[in-house]
Design a protein around this motif. Sequence first.
Motif, PDB file in Angstrom:
ATOM      1  N   ILE A  40       8.647   5.718   4.218  1.00  0.00           N
ATOM      2  CA  ILE A  40       9.696   5.649   5.229  1.00  0.00           C
ATOM      3  C   ILE A  40       9.291   4.628   6.280  1.00  0.00           C
ATOM      4  N   ARG A  41      10.199   3.714   6.560  1.00  0.00           N
ATOM      5  CA  ARG A  41       9.963   2.713   7.603  1.00  0.00           C
ATOM      6  C   ARG A  41      10.723   3.091   8.860  1.00  0.00           C
ATOM      7  N   GLN A  42      10.185   2.676   9.987  1.00  0.00           N
ATOM      8  CA  GLN A  42      10.861   2.894  11.253  1.00  0.00           C
ATOM      9  C   GLN A  42      12.231   2.223  11.208  1.00  0.00           C
ATOM     10  N   GLY A  43      13.213   2.830  11.834  1.00  0.00           N
ATOM     11  CA  GLY A  43      14.564   2.291  11.826  1.00  0.00           C
ATOM     12  C   GLY A  43      14.689   0.909  12.439  1.00  0.00           C
ATOM     13  N   ASP A  44      13.841   0.604  13.416  1.00  0.00           N
ATOM     14  CA  ASP A  44      13.917  -0.697  14.082  1.00  0.00           C
ATOM     15  C   ASP A  44      12.924  -1.712  13.494  1.00  0.00           C
ATOM     16  N   LEU A  57       1.196   0.145  -1.610  1.00  0.00           N
ATOM     17  CA  LEU A  57       1.168   1.157  -0.555  1.00  0.00           C
ATOM     18  C   LEU A  57       1.391   2.542  -1.143  1.00  0.00           C
ATOM     19  N   SER A  58       2.321   2.651  -2.081  1.00  0.00           N
ATOM     20  CA  SER A  58       2.561   3.929  -2.745  1.00  0.00           C
ATOM     21  C   SER A  58       1.329   4.381  -3.521  1.00  0.00           C
ATOM     22  N   GLN A  59       0.664   3.468  -4.205  1.00  0.00           N
ATOM     23  CA  GLN A  59      -0.568   3.807  -4.925  1.00  0.00           C
ATOM     24  C   GLN A  59      -1.599   4.388  -3.959  1.00  0.00           C
ATOM     25  N   ALA A  60      -1.769   3.726  -2.821  1.00  0.00           N
ATOM     26  CA  ALA A  60      -2.755   4.193  -1.840  1.00  0.00           C
ATOM     27  C   ALA A  60      -2.389   5.578  -1.319  1.00  0.00           C
ATOM     28  N   LYS A  61      -1.132   5.768  -1.006  1.00  0.00           N
ATOM     29  CA  LYS A  61      -0.694   7.065  -0.467  1.00  0.00           C
ATOM     30  C   LYS A  61      -0.860   8.172  -1.498  1.00  0.00           C
ATOM     31  N   VAL A  62      -0.351   7.955  -2.696  1.00  0.00           N
ATOM     32  CA  VAL A  62      -0.361   8.981  -3.736  1.00  0.00           C
ATOM     33  C   VAL A  62      -1.786   9.319  -4.171  1.00  0.00           C
ATOM     34  N   ASP A  63      -2.639   8.310  -4.292  1.00  0.00           N
ATOM     35  CA  ASP A  63      -4.000   8.527  -4.782  1.00  0.00           C
ATOM     36  C   ASP A  63      -5.015   8.723  -3.653  1.00  0.00           C
ATOM     37  N   GLU A  64      -4.509   8.880  -2.425  1.00  0.00           N
ATOM     38  CA  GLU A  64      -5.361   9.129  -1.251  1.00  0.00           C
ATOM     39  C   GLU A  64      -6.433   8.059  -1.096  1.00  0.00           C
ATOM     40  N   LEU A  65      -5.982   6.806  -1.137  1.00  0.00           N
ATOM     41  CA  LEU A  65      -6.843   5.651  -0.936  1.00  0.00           C
ATOM     42  C   LEU A  65      -6.526   5.029   0.416  1.00  0.00           C
ATOM     43  N   ARG A  66      -7.279   4.025   0.807  1.00  0.00           N
ATOM     44  CA  ARG A  66      -7.039   3.314   2.056  1.00  0.00           C
ATOM     45  C   ARG A  66      -6.407   1.969   1.721  1.00  0.00           C
ATOM     46  N   PHE A  67      -5.278   1.647   2.362  1.00  0.00           N
ATOM     47  CA  PHE A  67      -4.584   0.372   2.186  1.00  0.00           C
ATOM     48  C   PHE A  67      -4.947  -0.508   3.372  1.00  0.00           C
ATOM     49  N   ILE A  68      -5.825  -1.464   3.152  1.00  0.00           N
ATOM     50  CA  ILE A  68      -6.293  -2.351   4.215  1.00  0.00           C
ATOM     51  C   ILE A  68      -5.470  -3.626   4.160  1.00  0.00           C
ATOM     52  N   THR A  69      -4.876  -3.995   5.299  1.00  0.00           N
ATOM     53  CA  THR A  69      -3.979  -5.141   5.309  1.00  0.00           C
ATOM     54  C   THR A  69      -3.993  -5.859   6.650  1.00  0.00           C
ATOM     55  N   HIS A  70      -3.671  -7.146   6.596  1.00  0.00           N
ATOM     56  CA  HIS A  70      -3.433  -7.898   7.823  1.00  0.00           C
ATOM     57  C   HIS A  70      -1.942  -8.238   7.946  1.00  0.00           C
ATOM     58  N   ASP A  71      -1.149  -7.745   7.000  1.00  0.00           N
ATOM     59  CA  ASP A  71       0.294  -7.965   7.007  1.00  0.00           C
ATOM     60  C   ASP A  71       0.912  -7.151   8.143  1.00  0.00           C
ATOM     61  N   SER A  72       1.540  -7.813   9.080  1.00  0.00           N
ATOM     62  CA  SER A  72       2.074  -7.138  10.263  1.00  0.00           C
ATOM     63  C   SER A  72       3.277  -6.250   9.960  1.00  0.00           C
ATOM     64  N   LEU A  73       3.848  -6.348   8.748  1.00  0.00           N
ATOM     65  CA  LEU A  73       5.007  -5.521   8.399  1.00  0.00           C
ATOM     66  C   LEU A  73       4.626  -4.172   7.804  1.00  0.00           C
TER      67      LEU A  73
END
Length: 85
Positions: A40-44, A57-73
């Motif tokens: 779920i993304r913020q509405g704004d 991101l879904s893989q990280a969430k479902v498998d309880e991993l850490r998603f490391i990113t510099h992507d501001s989105l």
Amino acid sequence: MAHPEKMRIDGQGFSEKCMKSGFEMLPVYDRHVHGLETLIRQGDAPPHNDPFDRIMLSQAKVDELRFITHDSLIPYYNEECVLAV
């Protein structure tokens, strides 16, 4: 809009370096596809149109991993698995 830098190594070389560094490939399973529905993304939030980012991101969430990113989105998803650097 900023353009990502090109990798200075080919795909096979990158894969070999990842494996030598101890990284493992993570296949996409049905549970990851189903996990997309829980993101779920913020509405704004600004638009995010990268399906590859969303499946990772879904893989990280479902498998309880850490998603490391510099992507501001990505942090707009407000997922606990996201670590913005």
